[in-house]
Design a protein around this motif. Sequence first.
Motif, PDB file in Angstrom:
ATOM      1  N   TYR B  80     -13.082 -15.014   8.818  1.00 15.19           N
ATOM      2  CA  TYR B  80     -12.174 -13.875   9.015  1.00 15.19           C
ATOM      3  C   TYR B  80     -10.922 -14.059   8.162  1.00 15.19           C
ATOM      4  O   TYR B  80     -10.434 -13.121   7.539  1.00 15.19           O
ATOM      5  CB  TYR B  80     -11.768 -13.754  10.488  1.00 15.19           C
ATOM      6  CG  TYR B  80     -12.711 -12.927  11.340  1.00 15.19           C
ATOM      7  CD1 TYR B  80     -12.575 -11.545  11.409  1.00 15.19           C
ATOM      8  CD2 TYR B  80     -13.713 -13.520  12.089  1.00 15.19           C
ATOM      9  CE1 TYR B  80     -13.421 -10.777  12.202  1.00 15.19           C
ATOM     10  CE2 TYR B  80     -14.562 -12.764  12.888  1.00 15.19           C
ATOM     11  CZ  TYR B  80     -14.416 -11.394  12.942  1.00 15.19           C
ATOM     12  OH  TYR B  80     -15.251 -10.644  13.720  1.00 15.19           O
ATOM     13  N   SER B  81     -10.381 -15.295   8.157  1.00 17.08           N
ATOM     14  CA  SER B  81      -9.184 -15.567   7.340  1.00 17.08           C
ATOM     15  C   SER B  81      -9.448 -15.219   5.883  1.00 17.08           C
ATOM     16  O   SER B  81      -8.626 -14.570   5.222  1.00 17.08           O
ATOM     17  CB  SER B  81      -8.791 -17.048   7.429  1.00 17.08           C
ATOM     18  OG  SER B  81      -8.478 -17.406   8.737  1.00 17.08           O
ATOM     19  N   ILE B  82     -10.603 -15.661   5.394  1.00 14.55           N
ATOM     20  CA  ILE B  82     -10.950 -15.434   3.985  1.00 14.55           C
ATOM     21  C   ILE B  82     -11.061 -13.927   3.703  1.00 14.55           C
ATOM     22  O   ILE B  82     -10.514 -13.420   2.721  1.00 14.55           O
ATOM     23  CB  ILE B  82     -12.278 -16.160   3.642  1.00 14.55           C
ATOM     24  CG1 ILE B  82     -12.074 -17.678   3.735  1.00 14.55           C
ATOM     25  CG2 ILE B  82     -12.794 -15.756   2.268  1.00 14.55           C
ATOM     26  CD1 ILE B  82     -13.363 -18.479   3.769  1.00 14.55           C
ATOM     27  N   GLY B  83     -11.747 -13.216   4.588  1.00 10.25           N
ATOM     28  CA  GLY B  83     -11.930 -11.770   4.400  1.00 10.25           C
ATOM     29  C   GLY B  83     -10.621 -11.004   4.502  1.00 10.25           C
ATOM     30  O   GLY B  83     -10.340 -10.117   3.697  1.00 10.25           O
ATOM     31  N   PHE B  84      -9.803 -11.382   5.497  1.00 10.41           N
ATOM     32  CA  PHE B  84      -8.517 -10.694   5.677  1.00 10.41           C
ATOM     33  C   PHE B  84      -7.639 -10.855   4.426  1.00 10.41           C
ATOM     34  O   PHE B  84      -6.984  -9.927   3.988  1.00 10.41           O
ATOM     35  CB  PHE B  84      -7.755 -11.256   6.884  1.00 10.41           C
ATOM     36  CG  PHE B  84      -8.243 -10.745   8.226  1.00 10.41           C
ATOM     37  CD1 PHE B  84      -8.603  -9.429   8.395  1.00 10.41           C
ATOM     38  CD2 PHE B  84      -8.312 -11.588   9.329  1.00 10.41           C
ATOM     39  CE1 PHE B  84      -9.029  -8.951   9.638  1.00 10.41           C
ATOM     40  CE2 PHE B  84      -8.732 -11.130  10.572  1.00 10.41           C
ATOM     41  CZ  PHE B  84      -9.092  -9.802  10.724  1.00 10.41           C
ATOM     42  N   LEU B  85      -7.617 -12.079   3.871  1.00  5.85           N
ATOM     43  CA  LEU B  85      -6.762 -12.285   2.705  1.00  5.85           C
ATOM     44  C   LEU B  85      -7.324 -11.581   1.474  1.00  5.85           C
ATOM     45  O   LEU B  85      -6.574 -10.987   0.678  1.00  5.85           O
ATOM     46  CB  LEU B  85      -6.566 -13.768   2.394  1.00  5.85           C
ATOM     47  CG  LEU B  85      -5.524 -13.906   1.277  1.00  5.85           C
ATOM     48  CD1 LEU B  85      -4.124 -13.783   1.819  1.00  5.85           C
ATOM     49  CD2 LEU B  85      -5.684 -15.160   0.491  1.00  5.85           C
ATOM     50  N   ALA B  86      -8.647 -11.622   1.324  1.00 11.24           N
ATOM     51  CA  ALA B  86      -9.277 -10.990   0.155  1.00 11.24           C
ATOM     52  C   ALA B  86      -8.910  -9.509   0.078  1.00 11.24           C
ATOM     53  O   ALA B  86      -8.773  -8.949  -1.010  1.00 11.24           O
ATOM     54  CB  ALA B  86     -10.790 -11.171   0.218  1.00 11.24           C
ATOM     55  N   GLY B  87      -8.732  -8.883   1.226  1.00 15.03           N
ATOM     56  CA  GLY B  87      -8.369  -7.469   1.249  1.00 15.03           C
ATOM     57  C   GLY B  87      -7.081  -7.174   0.504  1.00 15.03           C
ATOM     58  O   GLY B  87      -6.880  -6.073  -0.021  1.00 15.03           O
ATOM     59  N   TRP B  88      -6.202  -8.157   0.431  1.00 12.03           N
ATOM     60  CA  TRP B  88      -4.928  -7.954  -0.261  1.00 12.03           C
ATOM     61  C   TRP B  88      -5.100  -7.834  -1.765  1.00 12.03           C
ATOM     62  O   TRP B  88      -4.216  -7.347  -2.468  1.00 12.03           O
ATOM     63  CB  TRP B  88      -3.948  -9.073   0.096  1.00 12.03           C
ATOM     64  CG  TRP B  88      -3.350  -8.788   1.432  1.00 12.03           C
ATOM     65  CD1 TRP B  88      -3.801  -9.227   2.639  1.00 12.03           C
ATOM     66  CD2 TRP B  88      -2.250  -7.926   1.706  1.00 12.03           C
ATOM     67  NE1 TRP B  88      -3.039  -8.693   3.645  1.00 12.03           N
ATOM     68  CE2 TRP B  88      -2.072  -7.892   3.099  1.00 12.03           C
ATOM     69  CE3 TRP B  88      -1.387  -7.174   0.909  1.00 12.03           C
ATOM     70  CZ2 TRP B  88      -1.079  -7.136   3.709  1.00 12.03           C
ATOM     71  CZ3 TRP B  88      -0.394  -6.430   1.513  1.00 12.03           C
ATOM     72  CH2 TRP B  88      -0.251  -6.420   2.905  1.00 12.03           C
ATOM     73  N   ILE B  89      -6.232  -8.341  -2.264  1.00 13.91           N
ATOM     74  CA  ILE B  89      -6.516  -8.203  -3.691  1.00 13.91           C
ATOM     75  C   ILE B  89      -6.695  -6.718  -4.026  1.00 13.91           C
ATOM     76  O   ILE B  89      -6.205  -6.231  -5.038  1.00 13.91           O
ATOM     77  CB  ILE B  89      -7.788  -9.030  -4.034  1.00 13.91           C
ATOM     78  CG1 ILE B  89      -7.437 -10.508  -3.999  1.00 13.91           C
ATOM     79  CG2 ILE B  89      -8.401  -8.621  -5.354  1.00 13.91           C
ATOM     80  CD1 ILE B  89      -6.476 -10.966  -5.079  1.00 13.91           C
ATOM     81  N   VAL B  90      -7.406  -5.993  -3.143  1.00 10.63           N
ATOM     82  CA  VAL B  90      -7.574  -4.548  -3.350  1.00 10.63           C
ATOM     83  C   VAL B  90      -6.195  -3.883  -3.281  1.00 10.63           C
ATOM     84  O   VAL B  90      -5.856  -3.030  -4.112  1.00 10.63           O
ATOM     85  CB  VAL B  90      -8.509  -3.945  -2.278  1.00 10.63           C
ATOM     86  CG1 VAL B  90      -8.778  -2.478  -2.574  1.00 10.63           C
ATOM     87  CG2 VAL B  90      -9.811  -4.721  -2.173  1.00 10.63           C
ATOM     88  N   ALA B  91      -5.406  -4.287  -2.297  1.00  5.49           N
ATOM     89  CA  ALA B  91      -4.083  -3.678  -2.131  1.00  5.49           C
ATOM     90  C   ALA B  91      -3.219  -3.899  -3.375  1.00  5.49           C
ATOM     91  O   ALA B  91      -2.594  -2.961  -3.874  1.00  5.49           O
ATOM     92  CB  ALA B  91      -3.393  -4.265  -0.900  1.00  5.49           C
ATOM     93  N   LEU B  92      -3.210  -5.121  -3.895  1.00  7.25           N
ATOM     94  CA  LEU B  92      -2.330  -5.431  -5.029  1.00  7.25           C
ATOM     95  C   LEU B  92      -2.809  -4.810  -6.334  1.00  7.25           C
ATOM     96  O   LEU B  92      -2.050  -4.163  -7.044  1.00  7.25           O
ATOM     97  CB  LEU B  92      -2.222  -6.956  -5.193  1.00  7.25           C
ATOM     98  CG  LEU B  92      -1.433  -7.443  -6.411  1.00  7.25           C
ATOM     99  CD1 LEU B  92       0.021  -6.986  -6.337  1.00  7.25           C
ATOM    100  CD2 LEU B  92      -1.482  -8.952  -6.540  1.00  7.25           C
ATOM    101  N   PHE B  93      -4.098  -5.031  -6.655  1.00  8.77           N
ATOM    102  CA  PHE B  93      -4.587  -4.654  -7.983  1.00  8.77           C
ATOM    103  C   PHE B  93      -4.965  -3.177  -8.099  1.00  8.77           C
ATOM    104  O   PHE B  93      -5.057  -2.646  -9.192  1.00  8.77           O
ATOM    105  CB  PHE B  93      -5.795  -5.518  -8.367  1.00  8.77           C
ATOM    106  CG  PHE B  93      -5.459  -6.979  -8.537  1.00  8.77           C
ATOM    107  CD1 PHE B  93      -4.208  -7.359  -9.003  1.00  8.77           C
ATOM    108  CD2 PHE B  93      -6.391  -7.968  -8.237  1.00  8.77           C
ATOM    109  CE1 PHE B  93      -3.892  -8.698  -9.152  1.00  8.77           C
ATOM    110  CE2 PHE B  93      -6.080  -9.308  -8.390  1.00  8.77           C
ATOM    111  CZ  PHE B  93      -4.820  -9.677  -8.844  1.00  8.77           C
ATOM    112  N   VAL B  94      -5.254  -2.533  -6.980  1.00 11.18           N
ATOM    113  CA  VAL B  94      -5.766  -1.162  -7.061  1.00 11.18           C
ATOM    114  C   VAL B  94      -4.817  -0.139  -6.445  1.00 11.18           C
ATOM    115  O   VAL B  94      -4.621   0.937  -6.981  1.00 11.18           O
ATOM    116  CB  VAL B  94      -7.162  -1.070  -6.376  1.00 11.18           C
ATOM    117  CG1 VAL B  94      -7.747   0.335  -6.552  1.00 11.18           C
ATOM    118  CG2 VAL B  94      -8.119  -2.106  -6.941  1.00 11.18           C
TER     119      VAL B  94
END
Lengths: 89, 581
Positions: B80-94
């Motif tokens: 869950y930690s990994i997935g929750f943080l990965a979501g921020w990549i979409v937020a930042l880059f897109v």
Amino acid sequence: MAGEESRKSSRDDRGTSRIGLTLFWIYVLLYGGFIGLVLFRPDLLSQRPFGGVNLAIAYGMGLIAGAFLLAIVYMIACRTVERGGPPRG
Amino acid sequence: MLYESSPVAIAIFAAFVLSVVGLSFYLGRKGQSAQGYYAAHGEIPWFVNGIAFAGDYLSAASFLGICGMIAFNGYDGFLYSIGFLAGWIVALFVIAEPIKALGKFTFADALDSRFNSRGIKLAVAISTLVVSIFYLIPQMVGAGDLIVPLLGLPHTAGVILVGVAVTMIVVTAGMVSTTWVQFIKGSLLVFFCGILVAMILNRGLSVGTGAAADLTPQVRTVTPDGRVLVDGRPQTEEHDLRPVGTLASLPARYAGKTATGPLRPLEYLSVLEDSTIVTWSSTKHTDQAGTHTTFTPVERKGSDLLKPGGYFRGLTTGKLADRLDFASLMLALFCGTASLPHILIRYYTVKDAAAARKSTVVGIAAIGAFYVLTLYLGLGAMTSGALDPTSTNMAAPLLAKSFSTTLFAIISAIAFTTVLGTVSGLIMAGSGAVAHDLVENVLRIPMTDHEKVRCGKIAAVVLGIVAMALGILFRSFNVSFLVGWAFNIAASANLPALVMLLFWPRTTKQGIVAAVTVGMLSSLAWILLSADTFEKVYGWSREASIVPFSQPGLVTIPLGFFVLVVVSLLTPPPRAVRRHG
């Protein structure tokens, strides 16, 4: 003058957007690779290629650290674009 | 387990909550205009906004839920930690920079920026409310869980306390106070969790002793008249369930020793992997005497607990549906972050796109650091000998209690502030959807600036009451599990429309309305018909469910994209596209 500023801003937006999308796809590959291993080769995740901790922990921590690293790369690249450096869109 | 409240804990807790509410009243003077109430005048410094992102995002699910899941099931909570943080990549880059440029107060503003469509505002406002309510449930459940050991009050009291405090925070100063509460909460959470992890590493690992080392199975019975029995006798402070979670043995290199002493971070994980740990499984059955839950100790190798499959059992069975369920969850976590209304509206509180980007990077740093800490907190709790076998959500506070009552009080107060911060963000997003999107833009009721703020405050009070009711209703759920639902709905309803609006000029208003509506309804319907809901909400058999796996994202996110493309192609293109041929 305002038109030139607007064109520069639009060019900057295209430049930063292109960098963002490139970094996004790099991370998608890393994240997808991890999920692929969990789904299809969980046995590999139990191995300890780096001595102390297993691949599941190393890869997971790597994804978290990798996100931060790419974020920093993005910030530096965007600053370069906004100051007029490459890439130009 | 029964908990005894301590005066120190109550004092620290009261100081935290009163400071936060007091700050809100102080800041209340700054948020009197609609721009101030909904977007903090766009004047929040990017660093503060970045830490406030962490405050917004690191909810009860992250702190209580993930720690509990790791403590009881091992590595899978870290997924869950990994997935929750990965979501921020979409937020930042897109998403980050375009959304700042497109919107004003709410997520609907951004999606409707090119169209001025009441349909879009209506669909997005409803989706914002649905996502916010689904996200509110686990926060309120977490609040109730915290209050039980901290103040010795019932779960319901905790839910009401957080509901009242949060409503006051939002009503007094809107986004200004919400942001500062989240900034304080985000800073404290990461800082004190860092201290707790340092203490875990300094304590090292040791073979269990005392009550926690007693490996006799325990039975908790709830009789038809509501009495609670432990091993057949009434539950009292003297005769209660024993705390669980111990190490059975250390690796061979510690032969003859019962404790390791201080360990370095990676060494801690490595030693744990080579140790044997006692975890507790639970089984439930009901007969005439009541409902009996039997807790049974299971000795497991550390290497088994530190690999995937402890919670997501399907990963080890090889069944396709189970694998799809897991893949679906991880997709929803990845796509969901950048679709959460309370995260998206935070982009309106900074002055420009560059500040939005910088604040996201700060957010990623703080959130990433916290998620690394969750692994240690969860594993520390797993071997602390302090776990309550009946509550996964209490793992982190009870871990703190194994060090000292003061630390327990601080961690619990921070956890409670965690809930306050996230819930206030959610209620802010919901009240904006009601007042700005529904009342002002869909119903087109003319309002002065002052009336817009008053309308938002009334909506906040109603949402606060709804949140309290749901928190009481869903009290027995693991909070991370519940948050998974919110991510699925957010990702299915909002992400396709947002991404296509940014990257496909042919997107039409009808396409956006259809994608948001279909994404929201299909994910909601899927969840309501899933095996998890059948079993955990309705109390029916899992086999009776009619969808092949429980997490909808794998189907409903692509469905949202598909519907948007088809409907957009079937409807007249937007004017700008027609002009350019």
